[in-house]
Scaffold this motif. Structure first.
Motif, PDB file in Angstrom:
ATOM      1  N   THR A   1       0.841  -1.193   0.000  1.00 15.52           N
ATOM      2  CA  THR A   1       0.000   0.000   0.000  1.00 15.52           C
ATOM      3  C   THR A   1       0.880   1.248   0.000  1.00 15.52           C
ATOM      4  O   THR A   1       2.064   1.184   0.304  1.00 15.52           O
ATOM      5  N   ILE A   2       0.255   2.376  -0.368  1.00 21.05           N
ATOM      6  CA  ILE A   2       0.949   3.659  -0.316  1.00 21.05           C
ATOM      7  C   ILE A   2       0.029   4.708   0.306  1.00 21.05           C
ATOM      8  O   ILE A   2      -1.191   4.585   0.268  1.00 21.05           O
ATOM      9  N   SER A   3       0.640   5.739   0.855  1.00 15.41           N
ATOM     10  CA  SER A   3      -0.120   6.814   1.491  1.00 15.41           C
ATOM     11  C   SER A   3      -0.637   7.794   0.430  1.00 15.41           C
ATOM     12  O   SER A   3      -0.314   7.691  -0.743  1.00 15.41           O
ATOM     13  N   ARG A   4      -1.431   8.767   0.873  1.00 16.53           N
ATOM     14  CA  ARG A   4      -1.944   9.804  -0.027  1.00 16.53           C
ATOM     15  C   ARG A   4      -0.820  10.573  -0.702  1.00 16.53           C
ATOM     16  O   ARG A   4      -0.853  10.799  -1.906  1.00 16.53           O
ATOM     17  N   ASP A   5       0.160  10.991   0.085  1.00 16.88           N
ATOM     18  CA  ASP A   5       1.270  11.765  -0.474  1.00 16.88           C
ATOM     19  C   ASP A   5       2.082  10.941  -1.473  1.00 16.88           C
ATOM     20  O   ASP A   5       2.514  11.450  -2.501  1.00 16.88           O
ATOM     21  N   GLU A   6       2.278   9.664  -1.169  1.00 24.35           N
ATOM     22  CA  GLU A   6       3.000   8.787  -2.097  1.00 24.35           C
ATOM     23  C   GLU A   6       2.207   8.587  -3.387  1.00 24.35           C
ATOM     24  O   GLU A   6       2.780   8.535  -4.478  1.00 24.35           O
ATOM     25  N   LEU A   7       0.879   8.505  -3.267  1.00 20.87           N
ATOM     26  CA  LEU A   7       0.042   8.366  -4.461  1.00 20.87           C
ATOM     27  C   LEU A   7       0.107   9.635  -5.304  1.00 20.87           C
ATOM     28  O   LEU A   7       0.208   9.565  -6.536  1.00 20.87           O
TER      29      LEU A   7
ATOM     30  N   HIS B   1       3.345   9.518  -7.097  1.00 27.08           N
ATOM     31  CA  HIS B   1       3.296   8.533  -8.180  1.00 27.08           C
ATOM     32  C   HIS B   1       2.535   9.073  -9.388  1.00 27.08           C
ATOM     33  O   HIS B   1       2.969   8.913 -10.528  1.00 27.08           O
ATOM     34  N   LEU B   2       1.398   9.712  -9.141  1.00 25.73           N
ATOM     35  CA  LEU B   2       0.562  10.221 -10.230  1.00 25.73           C
ATOM     36  C   LEU B   2       1.065  11.553 -10.775  1.00 25.73           C
ATOM     37  O   LEU B   2       0.560  12.029 -11.787  1.00 25.73           O
ATOM     38  N   ASN B   3       2.020  12.160 -10.084  1.00 26.43           N
ATOM     39  CA  ASN B   3       2.573  13.448 -10.493  1.00 26.43           C
ATOM     40  C   ASN B   3       1.482  14.529 -10.498  1.00 26.43           C
ATOM     41  O   ASN B   3       1.315  15.263 -11.469  1.00 26.43           O
ATOM     42  N   ILE B   4       0.722  14.560  -9.398  1.00 27.76           N
ATOM     43  CA  ILE B   4      -0.359  15.546  -9.264  1.00 27.76           C
ATOM     44  C   ILE B   4      -0.225  16.256  -7.921  1.00 27.76           C
ATOM     45  O   ILE B   4       0.450  15.779  -7.010  1.00 27.76           O
TER      46      ILE B   4
ATOM     47  N   LEU C   1      -6.140  15.092  -5.852  1.00 27.18           N
ATOM     48  CA  LEU C   1      -6.272  13.664  -5.558  1.00 27.18           C
ATOM     49  C   LEU C   1      -7.712  13.223  -5.370  1.00 27.18           C
ATOM     50  O   LEU C   1      -8.102  12.168  -5.858  1.00 27.18           O
ATOM     51  N   LYS C   2      -8.524  14.027  -4.705  1.00 22.90           N
ATOM     52  CA  LYS C   2      -9.907  13.627  -4.440  1.00 22.90           C
ATOM     53  C   LYS C   2     -10.667  13.394  -5.745  1.00 22.90           C
ATOM     54  O   LYS C   2     -11.353  12.392  -5.902  1.00 22.90           O
ATOM     55  N   GLY C   3     -10.512  14.308  -6.707  1.00 20.18           N
ATOM     56  CA  GLY C   3     -11.194  14.155  -7.987  1.00 20.18           C
ATOM     57  C   GLY C   3     -10.694  12.945  -8.768  1.00 20.18           C
ATOM     58  O   GLY C   3     -11.483  12.205  -9.356  1.00 20.18           O
ATOM     59  N   VAL C   4      -9.382  12.726  -8.749  1.00 19.06           N
ATOM     60  CA  VAL C   4      -8.803  11.574  -9.456  1.00 19.06           C
ATOM     61  C   VAL C   4      -9.255  10.278  -8.798  1.00 19.06           C
ATOM     62  O   VAL C   4      -9.653   9.326  -9.473  1.00 19.06           O
ATOM     63  N   ALA C   5      -9.210  10.232  -7.471  1.00 17.87           N
ATOM     64  CA  ALA C   5      -9.624   9.030  -6.742  1.00 17.87           C
ATOM     65  C   ALA C   5     -11.100   8.712  -7.000  1.00 17.87           C
ATOM     66  O   ALA C   5     -11.470   7.551  -7.193  1.00 17.87           O
TER      67      ALA C   5
ATOM     68  N   TYR D   1      -3.610   3.341   0.107  1.00 21.85           N
ATOM     69  CA  TYR D   1      -4.168   2.824  -1.144  1.00 21.85           C
ATOM     70  C   TYR D   1      -3.434   1.558  -1.563  1.00 21.85           C
ATOM     71  O   TYR D   1      -2.208   1.494  -1.501  1.00 21.85           O
ATOM     72  N   SER D   2      -4.165   0.576  -2.009  1.00 18.39           N
ATOM     73  CA  SER D   2      -3.602  -0.701  -2.433  1.00 18.39           C
ATOM     74  C   SER D   2      -2.971  -0.569  -3.822  1.00 18.39           C
ATOM     75  O   SER D   2      -3.586  -0.023  -4.747  1.00 18.39           O
ATOM     76  N   TRP D   3      -1.747  -1.095  -3.970  1.00 17.02           N
ATOM     77  CA  TRP D   3      -1.087  -1.058  -5.283  1.00 17.02           C
ATOM     78  C   TRP D   3      -1.849  -1.870  -6.312  1.00 17.02           C
ATOM     79  O   TRP D   3      -1.914  -1.499  -7.479  1.00 17.02           O
ATOM     80  N   ARG D   4      -2.430  -2.979  -5.918  1.00 18.89           N
ATOM     81  CA  ARG D   4      -3.203  -3.798  -6.871  1.00 18.89           C
ATOM     82  C   ARG D   4      -4.363  -2.992  -7.450  1.00 18.89           C
ATOM     83  O   ARG D   4      -4.638  -3.046  -8.628  1.00 18.89           O
ATOM     84  N   GLN D   5      -5.036  -2.252  -6.574  1.00 18.50           N
ATOM     85  CA  GLN D   5      -6.156  -1.428  -7.032  1.00 18.50           C
ATOM     86  C   GLN D   5      -5.663  -0.297  -7.936  1.00 18.50           C
ATOM     87  O   GLN D   5      -6.301   0.037  -8.933  1.00 18.50           O
ATOM     88  N   ILE D   6      -4.512   0.282  -7.630  1.00 18.81           N
ATOM     89  CA  ILE D   6      -3.945   1.347  -8.457  1.00 18.81           C
ATOM     90  C   ILE D   6      -3.569   0.797  -9.829  1.00 18.81           C
ATOM     91  O   ILE D   6      -3.865   1.400 -10.860  1.00 18.81           O
TER      92      ILE D   6
END
Length: 188
Positions: free
Chosen positions: A11-17, A20-23, A28-32, A45-50
């Motif tokens: 898994t990764i945290s919000r900041d790590e996500l 990763h997404l370069n945003i 993040l809320k809109g993308v998620a 957040y689960s890497w498998r789900q990402i």
């Protein structure tokens, strides 16, 4: 009594996500929401789900796909350098200007050429939202070096049957219009 899992879930945290997404974190809320991503384990957040939702690939099939690519292109040294596809997919995505520069174009020139149909990208675009296009940096770099496409295995698609909704009846439409606009009745 707590049962320990034999397999740990990556898994990764919000900041790590966001990294990763370069945003920016505010996006993040809109993308998620767009990708139906929800934090699962202690706000992580689960890497498998990402991989499934954003990268549109099946993480369980990446190792087999990589071996298949190695068999198809045994002389490609750049392909052997990739090593683990899943690990490379976890690298931060690059933006459109970064991708255009890597391909040797100015971003505006490339944007115009793509819009006019004079150019077609040989790798997938990850549309995170309106005006937010991202690309896998290792895939861009790999294509620049070899001219080969990775063609990652697609994530399974789950089809939800659509239900046909009946259009509102005329009486309902009239009641709604009357409630909003009022009625025009003649006075006697």
């Amino acid at each position: 009594m707590q049962i320990e899992s034999k397999r740990t879930i990556a898994t990764i945290s919000r900041d790590e996500l966001c990294h990763h997404l370069n945003i920016h974190r505010s996006s993040l809320k809109g993308v998620a929401t767009h990708f139906s991503l929800e934090p699962q384990f202690e706000r992580r957040y689960s890497w498998r789900q990402i991989l499934r939702s954003i990268h549109d690939t099946n993480g369980a099939l990446l190792k087999q796909h990589y071996e298949k690519l190695l068999n198809q292109h045994p002389d490609c040294a750049e392909l052997k350098e990739i090593g683990d596809l899943e690990k490379r997919l976890k690298e931060p995505l690059c933006s459109f200007p970064e991708m255009a520069t890597a391909l040797g174009y100015k971003p505006d020139t490339m944007r115009r050429a793509l819009h006019e149909g004079r150019l077609k990208l040989p790798f997938p675009e990850i549309a995170l939202g309106k005006r937010m296009r991202r690309y896998r940096s290792f895939e861009v770099e790999f294509w620049c070096q070899t001219g080969l496409q990775l063609d990652l295995p697609e994530a399974p698609k789950f089809v939800v049957p659509e239900t046909k909704e009946q259009p509102p009846s005329r009486a309902h439409r009239n009641r709604t219009a009357n409630a909003f606009f009022g009625t025009f009745e003649r006075k006697k």
